[in-house]
Design an enzyme around this catalytic site. Structure first.
Site, short mmCIF file in Angstrom:
data_model
loop_
_atom_site.label_atom_id
_atom_site.label_comp_id
_atom_site.label_asym_id
_atom_site.label_seq_id
_atom_site.Cartn_x
_atom_site.Cartn_y
_atom_site.Cartn_z
N HIS A 67 0.82 -1.21 0.00
CA HIS A 67 0.00 0.00 0.00
C HIS A 67 0.86 1.27 0.00
CE1 HIS A 67 -3.93 1.97 1.66
NE2 HIS A 67 -3.22 2.85 0.99
N LEU A 70 2.24 6.70 -5.10
CA LEU A 70 3.41 7.24 -5.82
C LEU A 70 3.10 8.54 -6.54
CD1 LEU A 70 5.07 3.95 -7.15
CD2 LEU A 70 5.54 5.22 -5.04
N HIS A 239 -5.32 -0.38 5.57
CA HIS A 239 -5.03 0.43 6.78
C HIS A 239 -6.08 0.33 7.89
CE1 HIS A 239 -7.61 3.04 4.42
NE2 HIS A 239 -6.64 3.48 3.64
N ASN A 285 -5.48 9.39 7.43
CA ASN A 285 -6.81 8.84 7.24
C ASN A 285 -6.70 7.35 6.91
OD1 ASN A 285 -9.54 8.73 6.95
ND2 ASN A 285 -9.55 9.41 4.84
N ASP A 312 1.13 2.62 3.80
CA ASP A 312 0.24 3.70 3.37
C ASP A 312 1.06 4.98 3.14
OD1 ASP A 312 -1.96 5.13 2.57
OD2 ASP A 312 -2.93 5.21 4.52
N HIS A 316 3.16 14.26 0.74
CA HIS A 316 2.60 15.58 0.44
C HIS A 316 3.75 16.59 0.49
CE1 HIS A 316 -1.62 14.46 0.62
NE2 HIS A 316 -1.36 13.75 1.69
N PHE A 330 -4.67 14.75 4.50
CA PHE A 330 -4.40 13.54 5.27
C PHE A 330 -3.18 12.83 4.70
CE2 PHE A 330 -9.04 14.07 5.70
CZ PHE A 330 -9.22 13.89 7.07
N GLY A 331 -2.43 12.17 5.55
CA GLY A 331 -1.40 11.26 5.04
C GLY A 331 0.00 11.61 5.48
ZN ZN Z 1 -6.93 4.49 2.00
#
Ligand code: ZN
Lengths: 439, 333
Positions: A67, A70, A239, A285, A312, A316, A330-331
């Site tokens: 997961h 890219l 996730h 998230n 995951d 960013h 998110f992330g």
């Molecule tokens: Zn997801």
């Protein structure tokens, strides 16, 4: 053709075959040639063979991350297939499966082929595209699934958002049942999530941030359990963050339903408390949840309810993440810290043995994708990761190969330094300062 | 208090710090009653009022407080609908720094926006309401008014009624009141009760009547059913019927109950007309006290040395000037 290679004197771990032994590993022609005395004697006496001393290090199948994001095509300022693949091999990953929520999304053959081809051109980690479930990830109309699988897609998912429509999810499961691939579900009920930005609980109450309840995830999983039972298709839950979700997966599997799950490193070491100070590097998230959820996830990794460990990886730009909490995306990134965090969260406290961890990062993700791989058996592709589990290092996001610097682990001291990553027998990563370690 | 650079919420303040602010506010409250209600305490300092979310009432109150303290002020207002709010905040911080501003008052629709500025600025930052997080000066003026009316805070039974989930006023009230020893009971629609709210140290009543029963103070929260609470409650009519504070409901409280509301009021919805204008209402006193409380906060934060350190000895109160009527203030610790 490169010369034969011998990784000398490492602790060779091949969980798929129950191997855990200090011995040499021989590689020839891009394949695993054999171990120790089991390697062909001609090879062992070959004067051209390159010998790399890996004593004290672990030699295991190349790590697999099921997961990652890219960002190419479309959001190359955040990441490209090249920078992502470089981050992967630096983190010990020989293979990454990338999510289709690019811009445009991977919902047709040319785009899936593009990602595959670009991955090969870059020539670092293996890049396995995951195609979209629905056209444009709009949740309205199914993609041409068989065509996409023929083009190289290893799974389908609308990750970034759930397959909201139960009828579509049912049909996707029916259509993939006999293709041997999972439908990877980003389990999150959009209505229950609303405009939530973090876990719903005391911390969100105190900070005045809109909460996302744990059941936003679990209600979709409950539904998908029924759909998997009905169709015989394979649901893989991406996730997993909540204790309630783990319970549902565990019960469903006990009833023989084809459902698997993964979690990501941050859910095992952080809770919603990490959002304190409105730290946008803790905004992800699904959100970081409670201590109780964290404990349940560790238990579920232990007992195999959560089959595999992913990252995951969601890069960013700094600009994106700099500002108020509500408007930040998110992330977080994960490829370059995952092994260390997993060692710290699972192996050091004794929740999992080292072979147990490696299994969940190699053979298990392949199994989830319905593929063979993640093993060092003779004749297999020589995807190999070598790391020193005792070497501690400090996370410096500025040194990441990923374009994303968005990590909550900045400044953390982690165990497990990756020394060498081989893909198909080729050295795609070698730690710079490892001359003393790797001779 | 003087050691602080910023006032971001009442959660961070100790009971002593809150009392220090209230005591200073009382002195400033006296200043406001004078023929020339102005002191030179902030002369030479510049305060910026950044309102990313419109609020005439709070902005005027801060502006007035700054002017009464002789500060120079600049105002910045935006619709809050800009493309990238994050970028706005970042650029704002840079601009503020470049302008050599000493104190920043910020109102923002995102919880935590003041914390962002506080981290990035040398200037002191005062939270004038952030998202659904806190509104510390409102909390302080509410507590000030309660103390003024009831003579104490410890032991008071305070009912807070309405949409607690979206209310920054409620959060600041709860932190402050519980720290000062009040008994706080909250009531409102179950859909507007935030998760684990009891952990503020308050109790949740099952009805408005139950919350008001025997209360010394009833603080009524503003409801924004059309906007913030869409989908959380059926209608304004239903809200008024079940949660509206009426004269009849008020009769359950202590006979001399104090009725408060942070304004602006939806008359006939969360508060009945006769309660808003009734004998127990101190809603207009709250407004006046708001200026005094904000003066105290600005004054106390301005005492900090620019480096961030505090010279303990240097608390010269309001500087001596030709006007000998000036009060002498020294913040207590
Ligand atoms: Zn997801």
């Amino acid at each position: 053709m490169t010369n034969p290679l011998c990784l000398r004197g490492g602790r060779v771990l091949d969980p798929a075959r129950g191997i855990d032994r200090v011995q040499d590993l021989w590689i020839e022609g891009g394949k695993i040639a054999g171990w120790g005395e089991d390697a062909p004697s001609a090879l062992r006496s070959n004067p051209k063979a390159e010998i790399v001393d890996v004593r004290g290090a672990v030699v295991c199948p190349g790590l697999v991350d099921i997961h990652v994001h890219l960002r190419e095509p479309g959001q190359e300022d955040r990441e490209t297939i090249e920078t992502g693949a470089r981050a992967a091999v630096r983190g010990g990953f020989a293979t990454v499966a990338c999510m289709p929520n690019t811009d445009p999304p991977l919902d047709d053959r040319p785009r899936v082929e593009y990602v595959r081809r670009r991955g090969l051109e870059v020539g670092l980690a293996r890049v396995l595209p995951i195609a979209a479930v629905t056209k444009g990830q709009q949740g309205m109309e199914l993609t041409e699934i068989e065509d996409l699988v023929e083009a190289g897609a290893v799974a389908i998912s609308d990750d970034g958002k759930p397959v909201r429509n139960a009828e579509l999810m049912r049909r996707a499961l029916e259509l993939t049942r006999d293709l041997g691939i999972p439908v990877i579900q980003h389990a999150e009920d959009p209505d229950l999530k609303g405009v939530g930005v973090m876990h719903e609980g005391w911390v969100s109450t105190r900070m005045g941030l809109k909460g996302i309840p744990d059941i936003a995830e679990s209600v979709i999983v409950a539904r998908d359990v029924l759909l998997a039972e009905l169709t015989g298709g394979h649901v893989h839950v991406a996730h997993v963050s909540a204790a309630k979700t783990v319970d549902l997966i565990r019960q469903a599997r006990a009833r023989g339903i084809r459902i698997t799950g993964e979690t990501a490193p941050h859910y095992l070491v952080l809770t919603d408390e990490a959002v304190e100070g409105y730290d946008t590097s803790a905004k992800m998230n699904p959100p970081l949840r409670s201590e109780r959820d964290r404990d349940a996830l560790i238990e579920a990794v232990q007992d195999g309810t959560l089959d595999c460990l992913a990252t995951d990886h969601a890069p960013h730009t700094d600009i994106d993440k700099d500002g108020d909490f509500d408007s930040a995306p998110f992330g977080i990134v994960g490829l370059e810290t995952a092994l260390g965090v997993y060692l710290k969260a699972l192996v050091e406290p004794g929740h999992l043995t080292l072979p147990g961890l490696i299994a969940r990062m190699t053979v298990e993700p392949y199994r989830v994708l319905g593929r063979r791989g993640g093993t060092l058996e003779p004749g297999a592709e020589a995807d190999v990761t070598v790391f020193d589990p005792s070497h501690r290092w400090t996370v410096r996001a500025s040194e990441f190969a990923s374009k994303g610097r968005n990590t909550p682990f900045e400044g953390w001291e982690l165990p497990g330094r990756v020394l060498l990553t081989l893909v198909g027998g080729r050295t795609v990563f070698r730690a710079e300062t490892s001359e003393a370690t790797l001779r | 208090m003087t050691a602080r650079k910023d006032l971001l919420g009442l959660e961070d303040l100790s009971a002593d710090e809150i009392v220090t602010i209230l005591d200073n506010a009382r002195t400033f409250r006296e200043v406001l009653d004078r023929p020339i209600p102005k002191v030179p305490s902030l002369r030479g300092m510049t305060a910026a009022n950044l309102f990313f979310e419109p609020s005439t009432r709070t902005r005027l109150s801060f502006e007035l407080a700054e002017k009464r303290l002789s500060a120079d002020t600049v105002n910045f207002q935006t619709s809050g609908s800009s493309v990238s709010k994050g970028e706005t905040l970042r650029d704002t911080a840079r601009n503020i720094e470049a302008m050599g501003i000493h104190l920043v008052v910020i109102r923002h629709q995102a919880s935590g926006a003041p914390h962002y500025l506080a981290r990035h600025l040398e200037a002191g930052v005062i939270n004038a309401g952030d998202g659904t997080h806190e509104h510390p000066t409102q909390g302080l003026l509410d507590i000030y008014t309660m103390r003024e009316q009831r003579g104490r805070i410890a032991g008071l039974r305070v009912a807070i009624v309405g949409d607690v989930m979206h209310s920054r006023v409620a959060r600041s009230n709860m932190w402050g009141l519980v720290k000062l020893g009040a008994e706080v009971v909250i009531a409102g629609p179950p859909t507007m009760m935030p998760a684990e709210v009891e952990r503020f140290g308050v109790s949740v009543a099952r009805s408005v009547d139950e919350a008001i029963e025997g209360a010394d103070v009833v603080n009524i929260l503003r409801i924004q059913l059309e906007r913030q609470c869409a989908g959380l409650y059926p209608s304004l009519r239903e809200y008024a019927r079940v949660y509206g504070v009426t004269a009849e409901r008020i009769r359950r409280a202590k006979p001399d109950v104090t009725v408060m509301h942070p304004g602006p009021m939806n008359r006939g919805v969360e508060i009945a007309q006769d309660v808003a204008d009734g004998e127990h209402s101190v809603i207009l006193q709250q407004v006046t006290n708001g200026v005094a409380v904000r003066m105290a906060v600005l004054y106390l934060l301005s005492r900090r040395e620019p480096s961030g350190d505090v010279a303990e000895s240097e608390t010269p109160s309001v500087e001596a000037t030709k006007n000998h009527d000036e009060p002498t203030l020294s913040p207590r610790r």
